[in-house]
Design a protein around this motif. Structure first.
Motif, PDB file in Angstrom:
ATOM      1  N   PRO A 100      45.276  40.270  49.381  1.00  0.00           N
ATOM      2  CA  PRO A 100      44.326  41.060  48.581  1.00  0.00           C
ATOM      3  C   PRO A 100      43.406  40.165  47.760  1.00  0.00           C
ATOM      4  N   LEU A 101      42.136  40.532  47.712  1.00  0.00           N
ATOM      5  CA  LEU A 101      41.174  39.758  46.935  1.00  0.00           C
ATOM      6  C   LEU A 101      41.466  39.916  45.446  1.00  0.00           C
ATOM      7  N   PRO A 102      41.460  38.836  44.681  1.00  0.00           N
ATOM      8  CA  PRO A 102      41.814  38.907  43.256  1.00  0.00           C
ATOM      9  C   PRO A 102      40.925  39.852  42.463  1.00  0.00           C
ATOM     10  N   PHE A 103      39.601  39.817  42.712  1.00  0.00           N
ATOM     11  CA  PHE A 103      38.693  40.652  41.936  1.00  0.00           C
ATOM     12  C   PHE A 103      38.653  42.092  42.439  1.00  0.00           C
ATOM     13  N   ASN A 104      39.213  42.340  43.636  1.00  0.00           N
ATOM     14  CA  ASN A 104      39.177  43.676  44.211  1.00  0.00           C
ATOM     15  C   ASN A 104      40.381  43.860  45.120  1.00  0.00           C
ATOM     16  N   PRO A 105      41.552  44.186  44.572  1.00  0.00           N
ATOM     17  CA  PRO A 105      42.777  44.262  45.363  1.00  0.00           C
ATOM     18  C   PRO A 105      42.758  45.322  46.458  1.00  0.00           C
ATOM     19  N   GLY A 293      36.705  52.086  38.788  1.00  0.00           N
ATOM     20  CA  GLY A 293      37.725  51.211  38.233  1.00  0.00           C
ATOM     21  C   GLY A 293      37.949  50.010  39.118  1.00  0.00           C
ATOM     22  N   ASN A 294      38.968  49.265  38.789  1.00  0.00           N
ATOM     23  CA  ASN A 294      39.379  48.105  39.577  1.00  0.00           C
ATOM     24  C   ASN A 294      40.879  47.952  39.371  1.00  0.00           C
ATOM     25  N   ARG A 295      41.603  47.768  40.460  1.00  0.00           N
ATOM     26  CA  ARG A 295      43.057  47.653  40.358  1.00  0.00           C
ATOM     27  C   ARG A 295      43.485  46.375  39.642  1.00  0.00           C
ATOM     28  N   ASN A 296      42.577  45.444  39.503  1.00  0.00           N
ATOM     29  CA  ASN A 296      42.864  44.230  38.741  1.00  0.00           C
ATOM     30  C   ASN A 296      42.438  44.485  37.291  1.00  0.00           C
ATOM     31  N   GLN A 297      43.404  44.609  36.419  1.00  0.00           N
ATOM     32  CA  GLN A 297      43.111  44.956  35.027  1.00  0.00           C
ATOM     33  C   GLN A 297      42.351  43.855  34.303  1.00  0.00           C
ATOM     34  N   VAL A 299      39.924  42.093  35.524  1.00  0.00           N
ATOM     35  CA  VAL A 299      38.513  42.318  35.841  1.00  0.00           C
ATOM     36  C   VAL A 299      37.975  43.479  35.021  1.00  0.00           C
ATOM     37  N   GLU A 300      38.746  44.550  34.925  1.00  0.00           N
ATOM     38  CA  GLU A 300      38.300  45.698  34.130  1.00  0.00           C
ATOM     39  C   GLU A 300      38.073  45.308  32.675  1.00  0.00           C
ATOM     40  N   ARG A 301      39.014  44.557  32.104  1.00  0.00           N
ATOM     41  CA  ARG A 301      38.868  44.144  30.703  1.00  0.00           C
ATOM     42  C   ARG A 301      37.622  43.285  30.505  1.00  0.00           C
ATOM     43  N   GLU A 302      37.350  42.416  31.463  1.00  0.00           N
ATOM     44  CA  GLU A 302      36.169  41.559  31.339  1.00  0.00           C
ATOM     45  C   GLU A 302      34.888  42.389  31.328  1.00  0.00           C
ATOM     46  N   VAL A 303      34.812  43.394  32.222  1.00  0.00           N
ATOM     47  CA  VAL A 303      33.623  44.255  32.250  1.00  0.00           C
ATOM     48  C   VAL A 303      33.548  45.107  30.994  1.00  0.00           C
ATOM     49  N   HIS A 304      34.667  45.641  30.547  1.00  0.00           N
ATOM     50  CA  HIS A 304      34.673  46.450  29.321  1.00  0.00           C
ATOM     51  C   HIS A 304      34.143  45.648  28.130  1.00  0.00           C
ATOM     52  N   ALA A 305      34.525  44.375  28.067  1.00  0.00           N
ATOM     53  CA  ALA A 305      34.106  43.539  26.935  1.00  0.00           C
ATOM     54  C   ALA A 305      32.592  43.356  26.892  1.00  0.00           C
ATOM     55  N   MET A 306      31.927  43.508  28.030  1.00  0.00           N
ATOM     56  CA  MET A 306      30.468  43.368  28.044  1.00  0.00           C
ATOM     57  C   MET A 306      29.789  44.432  27.185  1.00  0.00           C
ATOM     58  N   LEU A 504      39.236  32.461  47.032  1.00  0.00           N
ATOM     59  CA  LEU A 504      40.492  33.003  46.523  1.00  0.00           C
ATOM     60  C   LEU A 504      41.104  32.083  45.473  1.00  0.00           C
ATOM     61  N   ALA A 505      41.103  30.780  45.765  1.00  0.00           N
ATOM     62  CA  ALA A 505      41.679  29.827  44.813  1.00  0.00           C
ATOM     63  C   ALA A 505      40.891  29.817  43.508  1.00  0.00           C
ATOM     64  N   PHE A 506      39.572  29.816  43.626  1.00  0.00           N
ATOM     65  CA  PHE A 506      38.707  29.783  42.441  1.00  0.00           C
ATOM     66  C   PHE A 506      38.923  31.014  41.564  1.00  0.00           C
ATOM     67  N   THR A 507      38.954  32.218  42.184  1.00  0.00           N
ATOM     68  CA  THR A 507      39.101  33.438  41.394  1.00  0.00           C
ATOM     69  C   THR A 507      40.487  33.543  40.768  1.00  0.00           C
ATOM     70  N   GLU A 508      41.502  33.084  41.503  1.00  0.00           N
ATOM     71  CA  GLU A 508      42.846  33.108  40.936  1.00  0.00           C
ATOM     72  C   GLU A 508      42.924  32.214  39.692  1.00  0.00           C
ATOM     73  N   VAL A 509      42.303  31.044  39.745  1.00  0.00           N
ATOM     74  CA  VAL A 509      42.308  30.124  38.604  1.00  0.00           C
ATOM     75  C   VAL A 509      41.545  30.730  37.425  1.00  0.00           C
ATOM     76  N   VAL A 510      40.395  31.353  37.719  1.00  0.00           N
ATOM     77  CA  VAL A 510      39.597  31.972  36.655  1.00  0.00           C
ATOM     78  C   VAL A 510      40.382  33.075  35.964  1.00  0.00           C
ATOM     79  N   LEU A 511      41.000  33.944  36.768  1.00  0.00           N
ATOM     80  CA  LEU A 511      41.763  35.043  36.178  1.00  0.00           C
ATOM     81  C   LEU A 511      42.963  34.532  35.381  1.00  0.00           C
TER      82      LEU A 511
END
Length: 532
Positions: A100-105, A293-297, A299-306, A504-511
């Motif tokens: 599953p993609l980290p930003f979009n499971p 929404g997004n199943r990755n919470q 990502v959701e929190r990051e967008v909400h903070a905007m 995948l590696a980059f997004t996992e590290v960022v998250l």
């Protein structure tokens, strides 16, 4: 002026015209292997694919669906069975394992799979499909196209593709520079290599934006065909407007601005957040109602903070996922629909909003540019013109008569885009492609009767007809040519997998970093905001 949804669909010059009000009888009983990157309540692509599957099955085509395993707990769409048929005859569905993609499971990178295995698991080892249909090909579709092109011509099942996702556009946004440039180049190289092969008979595209991209990759014009999107005008309609929901969202009678989108960075939420803050600064009384929404919470929190501080003040409401009648009610209960994504190949949410009688303000990029008639059913604004976008929204907010007129026009335009005709267009092209292959196989059979050695050799190396050589030399050269072609194809696709792995590696590290050091993440975002 933008092209309107009710204009006649583009037709490939390779095939004759048909009456798209009728389903092709010759397609009934034909075996269709439909591979899709997502099959569930994920996005517009999934809904479009589901409706096509239901339409084909309802009219007697045998459709087997292959898709990645759903890694979320959200209910999946359930394809419907035609009346009078046994479920085992029609509802073949194979789910594949993937990462599953980290930003979009909801989406997965499918692990390597053999096409022969898919044939066996769907229609059986002795009944290959008559046609392969790839919905928005990516990790699964690329594997299928690569393997099909390596088959002998008489064993090669024809392929049709529907280009619905701008993968290169996503890469340009998600990857930091200079990796985004490299990733975009890698995707372009893979798609060009796969789409141009003669095993791909038809490549549907949803907008001029996508056609220009495909032309830039060297895809032949005679295999490209415009395919619009339809909308369920019974489900999405102004009659679903709910005063109760409106009072819950805006108890003091504020203007309701609505956005329906998957919550993800590439969907333009940074632009939407800035637009909302500017509207607030100008004194516009509004509530921004965001559905999705997004199943990755994380990502959701990051967008909400905007949307801070508007979110804390109650001026922005995140409603989460909605489907069916709840989604239709949300659309119809809004006053103005805001579309800020610039990566949409079509933008089904725009058409659903129009069907609901809600005018649209959108950035003039991608598919929405072909849907919206600027000034008639909404407004198109240059992609980077934040001030112009806010101006259009503020002007409509102050002019209820103008909004009402645009709402009527939007509904009228959307009613011209029916799913039945659009799905029949696909069905007719399927029937044409299957008939074309039948004729090709008949010609191959006749040619083999006269010159079997020359025919089989010329498939692999046309030089056989020009150079005289003995059988041993021919066998060596044939082997080397096939190996070189296969190695070249694998090299290109391996490049795709390489950058997918890096992503995948980059997004996992960022998250992980954002989850481990939330204060650092917020301070960097604040510093960046101060520099703008």
């Amino acid at each position: 002026m933008s092209q309107l949804p009710h204009q006649p669909p583009g037709r490939s010059p390779r095939y004759p015209p048909h009456d798209y009000a009728a389903f092709p009888k010759d397609l009934r009983g034909k075996r269709i292997l439909l591979c899709t990157e997502s099959f569930g309540p994920v996005n517009g692509v999934s809904r479009t694919t589901l409706m096509l599957v239901d339409h084909l099955r309802a009219n007697g085509a045998l459709v087997a669906v292959v898709a990645p395993l759903n890694h979320t707990k959200h209910d999946t769409f359930a394809p419907s069975a035609p009346e009078g048929t046994r479920p085992e005859d029609t509802l073949v569905e194979v789910r594949l394992q993937g990462y599953p993609l980290p930003f979009n499971p909801e989406l997965s990178v499918v692990y390597p799979v053999r096409v022969s295995t898919l044939f066996t698991r769907t229609f059986g080892p002795d009944n290959p499909p008559d046609l392969i249909y790839l919905a928005s090909p990516a990790s699964l579709g690329f594997q299928v196209m690569l393997q099909v092109r390596q088959q002998p011509r008489d064993k090669r099942v024809p392929v049709m593709c529907n280009f619905q996702t701008d993968l290169a556009g996503y890469c340009s946004i998600l990857f930091p520079h200079p990796f985004n440039t490299i990733a975009v180049f890698a995707f372009a190289m893979v798609q060009s290599y796969l789409f141009r092969h003669d095993s791909v008979k038809t490549l549907f595209y949803p907008s001029r934006f996508v056609r220009r991209y495909l032309e830039g990759q060297g895809v032949q014009s005679d295999k490209m065909e415009l395919l619009r999107r339809g909308v369920n005008t019974d489900l999405f309609c102004p009659g679903r407007r709910s005063e109760k929901l409106r009072r819950e969202i805006a108890p003091d009678g504020e203007m309701i601005l609505i956005c329906v989108s998957r919550i993800a960075g590439e969907k333009g939420f940074d632009f939407l957040a800035e637009a909302a803050k500017e509207l607030d600064a100008r004194g516009v009384r509004f509530k921004l109602y965001i559905v999705g929404g997004n199943r990755n919470q994380d990502v959701e929190r990051e967008v909400h903070a905007m949307f801070d501080p508007l979110l804390d003040e109650g001026k922005v409401i995140f409603a989460g996922f909605k489907t069916g009648e709840d989604l239709a009610t949300a659309y119809a209960s809004g006053d103005i629909f805001l579309h800020c994504s610039v990566t949409e190949t079509f933008g089904l949410v725009v058409l659903e909003s129009m069907a609901s009688g809600v005018p649209v303000v959108a950035r003039d990029e991608g598919g929405p540019s072909d849907i919206i008639d600027d000034g008639r059913c909404g407004h198109l604004v240059p992609p980077e013109d934040l001030g112009g976008f806010v101006d259009r929204v503020a002007a409509l907010a102050k002019d209820p008569a103008r909004r009402a007129a645009m709402a009527r026009e939007a509904r009228s335009m959307a009613c011209e885009a029916t799913w039945e005709k659009i799905n029949n267009q696909v069905a007719w092209r399927m029937a044409d492609t299957i008939e074309e292959r039948r004729r090709e196989l008949a010609q191959v059979g006749k040619a083999r009767q006269h010159a079997p050695l020359f025919e089989s050799a010329s498939q692999l190396a046309p030089l056989y007809g020009w150079v005289m050589m003995n059988d041993a030399a021919r066998e060596v050269i044939t082997s080397r040519i096939v190996d070189a072609k296969l190695a070249g194809g694998l090299g290109i696709v391996v490049t795709f997998w390489l950058f997918t792995g890096l992503y995948l590696a980059f997004t996992e590290v960022v998250l992980w970093t954002k989850g481990r050091f939330p204060r650092l993440s917020r301070s960097r975002r604040g510093s960046a905001a101060g520099l703008v």
